[in-house]
Design a protein around this motif. Structure first.
Motif, mmCIF file in Angstrom:
data_model
loop_
_atom_site.group_PDB
_atom_site.id
_atom_site.type_symbol
_atom_site.label_atom_id
_atom_site.label_comp_id
_atom_site.label_asym_id
_atom_site.label_seq_id
_atom_site.Cartn_x
_atom_site.Cartn_y
_atom_site.Cartn_z
ATOM 1 N N LYS A 429 -10.436 10.580 28.064
ATOM 2 C CA LYS A 429 -11.102 10.417 29.358
ATOM 3 C C LYS A 429 -11.108 11.735 30.116
ATOM 4 N N MET A 430 -12.198 11.979 30.832
ATOM 5 C CA MET A 430 -12.294 13.162 31.688
ATOM 6 C C MET A 430 -12.317 12.666 33.134
ATOM 7 N N LYS A 431 -11.375 13.140 33.947
ATOM 8 C CA LYS A 431 -11.226 12.699 35.342
ATOM 9 C C LYS A 431 -11.136 11.170 35.420
ATOM 10 N N GLY A 432 -10.393 10.599 34.470
ATOM 11 C CA GLY A 432 -10.126 9.159 34.485
ATOM 12 C C GLY A 432 -11.252 8.284 33.978
ATOM 13 N N LYS A 433 -12.318 8.896 33.464
ATOM 14 C CA LYS A 433 -13.454 8.099 32.998
ATOM 15 C C LYS A 433 -13.892 8.550 31.619
ATOM 16 N N LYS A 434 -14.344 7.587 30.804
ATOM 17 C CA LYS A 434 -14.813 7.932 29.461
ATOM 18 C C LYS A 434 -16.316 8.204 29.499
ATOM 19 N N PHE A 435 -16.711 9.390 29.060
ATOM 20 C CA PHE A 435 -18.128 9.769 29.021
ATOM 21 C C PHE A 435 -18.598 9.859 27.570
ATOM 22 N N LYS A 436 -19.871 9.622 27.375
ATOM 23 C CA LYS A 436 -20.467 9.817 26.052
ATOM 24 C C LYS A 436 -20.618 11.317 25.831
ATOM 25 N N ILE A 437 -20.062 11.824 24.732
ATOM 26 C CA ILE A 437 -20.130 13.258 24.418
ATOM 27 C C ILE A 437 -20.614 13.387 22.978
ATOM 28 N N GLU A 438 -21.757 14.065 22.803
ATOM 29 C CA GLU A 438 -22.354 14.160 21.467
ATOM 30 C C GLU A 438 -23.244 15.396 21.389
ATOM 31 N N VAL A 439 -23.706 15.715 20.189
ATOM 32 C CA VAL A 439 -24.647 16.826 20.021
ATOM 33 C C VAL A 439 -25.961 16.430 20.701
ATOM 34 N N ALA A 440 -26.464 17.310 21.569
ATOM 35 C CA ALA A 440 -27.735 17.033 22.259
ATOM 36 C C ALA A 440 -28.852 16.991 21.235
ATOM 37 N N ARG A 441 -29.725 16.004 21.367
ATOM 38 C CA ARG A 441 -30.826 15.908 20.414
ATOM 39 C C ARG A 441 -31.844 17.012 20.669
ATOM 40 N N LYS A 442 -32.527 17.371 19.618
ATOM 41 C CA LYS A 442 -33.612 18.347 19.751
ATOM 42 C C LYS A 442 -34.843 17.667 20.317
ATOM 43 N N VAL A 443 -35.682 18.438 20.979
ATOM 44 C CA VAL A 443 -36.948 17.904 21.476
ATOM 45 C C VAL A 443 -37.893 17.772 20.298
ATOM 46 N N ILE A 444 -38.305 16.534 20.007
ATOM 47 C CA ILE A 444 -39.227 16.314 18.884
ATOM 48 C C ILE A 444 -40.390 15.461 19.359
#
Length: 449
Positions: A429-444
């Motif tokens: 958790k970051m600052k007490g909260k769970k965030f979605k963290i992933e490779v940013a998709r490419k613009v297609i």
């Protein structure tokens, strides 16, 4: 007013020691004259030249919009906002533009900013809705005024200006001279500040080279040219949206890390493409003239004209992405002998012969990581750096540019560290909260999604 009268913290926040001559002159003139036409080339610091005197003109006791800045594109508006925020003033600023949630904008305007930036269409919409007061607006800036005229915003600008009863200071800003100022602006006999240098002076650091394609489809020649640039980043300009997508897709198929950018994309896609190019996780930006000016992208050593624009001034603006502020750069023109010749081009320029490549450009060092939280979730850059360092075991050199938006953020991370990082922070958790963290998709392309 000049730099020695400025609050020292503003210059420090901006990371500059002194203002340039154009900025000094513009400040004094904007403070003392009511109708100003500021002409200065792309990359010369025009945004700061008008924001600093605007700051001086604001009155802290007025809780209403005092200055309206009209811009031809959302990107330019966002860039001006960033400069203002970097200045570290106590005054609120907001940006309004098409493609952005109007409900969010109305909510923001309920606590009115001192400075409001917007595209003509969206500002006209807000005026019709009555979402902010107009009777305290005394200063108006029309930035990249020439571009707004080219894009046909006459009706909206005329409507907006006609609705501002207390307007007494008008500043027109352009990188192009010889503009005919329409009557509806009510700018009569302006003080003209012309800082556009003579052509030979402004292009003294710009080298021009021609690449001749034997094939009508110039993609092969473009590929060979990109491979010859020693893995340095470049912007490739073309005239049509579908061409930008086709070129980008073909280069990616050949192993080149490219992304495209044009006005037909939605705002999130456009921002994502620019972020990936800015932070070095994409090496080549294939774009229309939308990226020729008003964008916050790094100084380029290489600008490539896959297609030539119809007008000379657009050619100049494209080239303004390189050889800026005393730096040197090269503009390449990819031509086929059968295509139409442009009268503003000197075809006797040196010809660059590009051979079939022995190797591809090196892949980018960084990859862009997406985080599903931003400023409105109380996240900032320091939080992300701390989290990735402590929980993700990243060292200082493993992190590149971090950009925090309202509800999402992006961080550039060294390619070889991404897999371990994502595994390490998966359940944290970051600052007490769970965030979605992933490779940013490419613009297609949408059809491929």
């Amino acid at each position: 007013m000049n730099s020695k009268h400025l609050p020292q913290n503003i210059l420090k926040n901006l990371g500059i020691e002194n203002l340039n001559e154009m900025q000094e002159v513009a400040q004094d003139t904007i403070l003392h004259d009511n109708n100003i036409l500021l002409l200065s080339p792309t990359g010369s610091g025009k945004t700061l030249a008008f924001l600093l005197p605007v700051l001086e003109l604001l009155e802290p006791g007025i809780l209403s919009v005092q200055c309206l800045i009209l811009v031809p594109s959302r990107e330019l508006g966002l860039q001006i906002e960033q400069v203002w925020k970097k200045m570290g003033t106590d005054y609120k600023i907001n940006v309004c533009y098409g493609g952005h949630s109007i409900d969010t904008e109305i909510k923001n305007l309920s606590n009115p900013p001192a400075v409001l930036i917007g595209t003509p269409g969206r500002i006209a919409d807000h005026i019709e809705r009555g979402t902010f007061r107009l009777d305290k607006i005394q200063t108006m800036v029309l930035d990249e005024f020439d571009k707004s005229l080219q894009l046909g915003f006459h009706e909206q600008m005329s409507f907006i200006i006609g609705k501002l009863p207390k307007l007494n200071k008008r500043v027109l800003v352009s990188a192009t001279s010889d503009i005919e100022i329409p009557k509806y602006t009510r700018v009569i006999n302006p003080t003209i500040l012309d800082f556009i240098p003579e052509a030979d002076e402004s292009e003294s650091n710009l080298s021009m080279k021609m690449v001749v394609s034997k094939e009508k489809d110039k993609l092969g020649s473009l590929f060979h040219l990109i491979c010859s640039l020693k893995s340095e980043a470049a912007i490739v300009f073309c005239n049509h949206r579908d061409a930008a997508e086709r070129i980008s897709d073909t280069l990616n198929e050949k192993g080149i890390y490219a992304t495209y950018y044009h006005g037909g994309m939605d705002q999130d896609e456009r921002e994502r493409a620019l972020i990936q190019f800015r932070n070095g996780s994409m090496s080549y930006l294939i774009t229309t003239d939308l990226a020729a000016r008003g964008l916050d992208i790094p100084e380029m050593n290489h600008v490539i004209h896959y297609h030539l624009p119809s007008k000379a001034d657009e050619f100049t603006h494209r080239n303004g992405r390189t050889a800026r502020m005393l730096a040197s750069g090269t503009a390449y023109i990819v031509v086929n002998e059968n295509e139409k010749k442009m009268d503003y081009i000197d075809y006797s320029m040196p010809v660059l012969h590009v051979e079939a490549p022995k190797s591809l450009p090196k892949p980018p060092q960084f990859q862009t990581i997406y985080i599903s939280g931003g400023k409105k979730n109380k996240l900032n850059k320091i939080d992300i750096v701390g989290f990735f360092s402590q929980k993700g075991q990243l060292e200082k050199g493993d992190l590149g540019l971090i950009e925090v938006k309202d509800f999402i953020s992006f961080a550039a991370v060294k390619y070889n560290k991404v897999k371990d990082l994502l595994h390490a922070v998966k359940d944290e958790k970051m600052k007490g909260k769970k965030f979605k963290i992933e490779v940013a998709r490419k613009v297609i392309k949408k059809v491929e999604e």
